[in-house]
Design a protein around this motif. Structure first.
Motif, mmCIF file in Angstrom:
data_model
loop_
_atom_site.group_PDB
_atom_site.id
_atom_site.type_symbol
_atom_site.label_atom_id
_atom_site.label_comp_id
_atom_site.label_asym_id
_atom_site.label_seq_id
_atom_site.Cartn_x
_atom_site.Cartn_y
_atom_site.Cartn_z
ATOM 1 N N PRO A 51 0.835 -1.211 0.000
ATOM 2 C CA PRO A 51 0.000 0.000 0.000
ATOM 3 C C PRO A 51 0.864 1.253 0.000
ATOM 4 O O PRO A 51 2.028 1.225 0.376
ATOM 5 C CB PRO A 51 -0.808 -0.134 1.288
ATOM 6 N N VAL A 55 -0.953 4.517 4.257
ATOM 7 C CA VAL A 55 -2.073 3.600 4.088
ATOM 8 C C VAL A 55 -1.624 2.185 4.456
ATOM 9 O O VAL A 55 -0.508 1.777 4.118
ATOM 10 C CB VAL A 55 -2.591 3.616 2.636
ATOM 11 N N ARG A 59 -6.572 0.237 6.589
ATOM 12 C CA ARG A 59 -7.180 1.566 6.721
ATOM 13 C C ARG A 59 -6.213 2.673 6.297
ATOM 14 O O ARG A 59 -5.040 2.429 6.013
ATOM 15 C CB ARG A 59 -7.609 1.809 8.176
ATOM 16 N N LEU A 60 -6.738 3.899 6.300
ATOM 17 C CA LEU A 60 -5.942 5.109 6.067
ATOM 18 C C LEU A 60 -5.445 5.593 7.424
ATOM 19 O O LEU A 60 -6.244 5.959 8.286
ATOM 20 C CB LEU A 60 -6.804 6.171 5.397
ATOM 21 N N GLU A 61 -4.127 5.637 7.604
ATOM 22 C CA GLU A 61 -3.565 5.961 8.917
ATOM 23 C C GLU A 61 -2.973 7.361 9.002
ATOM 24 O O GLU A 61 -3.025 7.987 10.049
ATOM 25 C CB GLU A 61 -2.490 4.928 9.297
ATOM 26 N N LEU A 66 0.354 10.512 3.016
ATOM 27 C CA LEU A 66 -0.265 10.222 1.724
ATOM 28 C C LEU A 66 -0.256 11.442 0.825
ATOM 29 O O LEU A 66 0.068 11.343 -0.367
ATOM 30 C CB LEU A 66 -1.698 9.731 1.932
ATOM 31 N N SER A 180 -12.106 3.980 8.552
ATOM 32 C CA SER A 180 -11.801 3.776 7.136
ATOM 33 C C SER A 180 -11.464 2.314 6.894
ATOM 34 O O SER A 180 -11.117 1.574 7.816
ATOM 35 C CB SER A 180 -10.626 4.663 6.686
ATOM 36 N N THR A 182 -9.638 -0.366 3.670
ATOM 37 C CA THR A 182 -8.837 -0.417 2.450
ATOM 38 C C THR A 182 -9.120 -1.722 1.707
ATOM 39 O O THR A 182 -9.169 -2.789 2.319
ATOM 40 C CB THR A 182 -7.336 -0.343 2.783
ATOM 41 N N TYR A 193 -5.492 0.872 -4.566
ATOM 42 C CA TYR A 193 -6.204 0.633 -3.316
ATOM 43 C C TYR A 193 -7.374 1.603 -3.228
ATOM 44 O O TYR A 193 -7.226 2.801 -3.470
ATOM 45 C CB TYR A 193 -5.276 0.827 -2.119
ATOM 46 N N ILE A 195 -10.025 3.307 -0.744
ATOM 47 C CA ILE A 195 -10.192 3.623 0.673
ATOM 48 C C ILE A 195 -11.543 4.303 0.850
ATOM 49 O O ILE A 195 -11.845 5.284 0.159
ATOM 50 C CB ILE A 195 -9.078 4.556 1.166
#
Length: 264
Positions: A51, A55, A59-61, A66, A180, A182, A193, A195
């Protein structure tokens, strides 16, 4: 984290950059399908990319990581960026604002930006405003159309890709969510990916009834598509951007440009 009030973000969304080609509704935003699971025989040779920065497979961290990777992925390449913003006032005295913008970027100093904004008041009267900007690498030219036509010319002042920074700004503003998930997908024939997120802080001081985002991100961090939708007690806001012709965009001189136009 400090958030801009709704009015401030709306001003940024409605005035950022220049114009959008008419007919953005018909633009193909690409095909996204779940990525197939390789068979035992295929898994020996298949290469699965990890990822993007910020990401995980769940999930989106980290939105800041990003957005930085997104800017870097656009560095040194050409692309066409499409944006759409809609704000609808809910209630008896309903009104709306819709902005569509398309930017073709051949380099940080050679680009063409076209925007159309439609404002509908409570009586149903529609006001249309257009703005276009063209930069040939040395000079930039602007055309405005708000009942009159104004052309002006000036020296290019940008050395970095301002449009990559603009989309990164909206990622930082809107993509901070509490929840979120992924999913690995195929996007236009390549690995990506998807999200999906909801909840969290939104750039408005009003109470938010619902808030949803969706991104399609390539392994290097390029956000191919970003969609956000949120609703308050008195308005519905939707914002999207998506990319096309990455590495294949060229910028042509616009027909409206007239070299004999006086410099303002």
């Amino acid at each position: 984290m400090r958030w801009l009030p709704t009015a401030a973000v709306a001003v940024l969304l409605l005035t950022a950059g220049c114009n959008a080609f008419v007919g953005a509704d018909t633009v193909d935003q690409g095909t996204v399908t779940p990525a197939p699971v390789p068979t035992a025989a295929e898994s020996d040779t298949a290469t699965t990319l990890g990822p993007p920065p910020g990401v995980t497979t769940e999930r989106l961290e980290n939105v800041a990581l990003l957005s930085a990777a997104h800017r870097q992925a656009l560095n040194g390449t050409t692309y066409t960026l499409n944006e759409r913003y809609t704000e609808i006032i809910i209630g008896n005295d309903s009104s709306s604002v819709r902005r569509e913008e398309t930017v073709a970027v051949e380099s940080p100093t050679r680009y063409r930006d076209e925007m159309v904004r439609m404002t509908t008041d409570v009586n149903g009267t529609i006001e249309r405003y257009e703005q276009s900007t063209y930069s040939d690498g040395t000079n930039w030219y602007e055309r405005r159309d708000n009942g009159t036509v104004e052309r002006q010319r000036g020296e290019v002042r940008f050395t970095r890709d301002k449009y990559a920074y603009r989309t990164a700004f909206y990622l930082n503003r809107y993509a901070v969510v509490n929840r979120s998930s992924t999913t690995a997908v195929n996007s236009d024939g390549g690995q990506a990916y998807r999200i999906r997120g909801s909840g969290g802080e939104v750039p408005t001081t009003a109470q938010v009834a619902e808030f949803h985002i969706e991104l399609v991100v390539e392994p290097d961090g390029l956000v191919r598509r970003f969609d956000v939708r949120y609703r308050t007690a008195d308005r519905l806001v939707e914002y999207s951007f998506w990319y096309e012709d990455i590495g294949e965009t060229t910028v042509e001189r616009p027909a409206w440009l007239n070299e004999s136009t006086p410099v303002d």
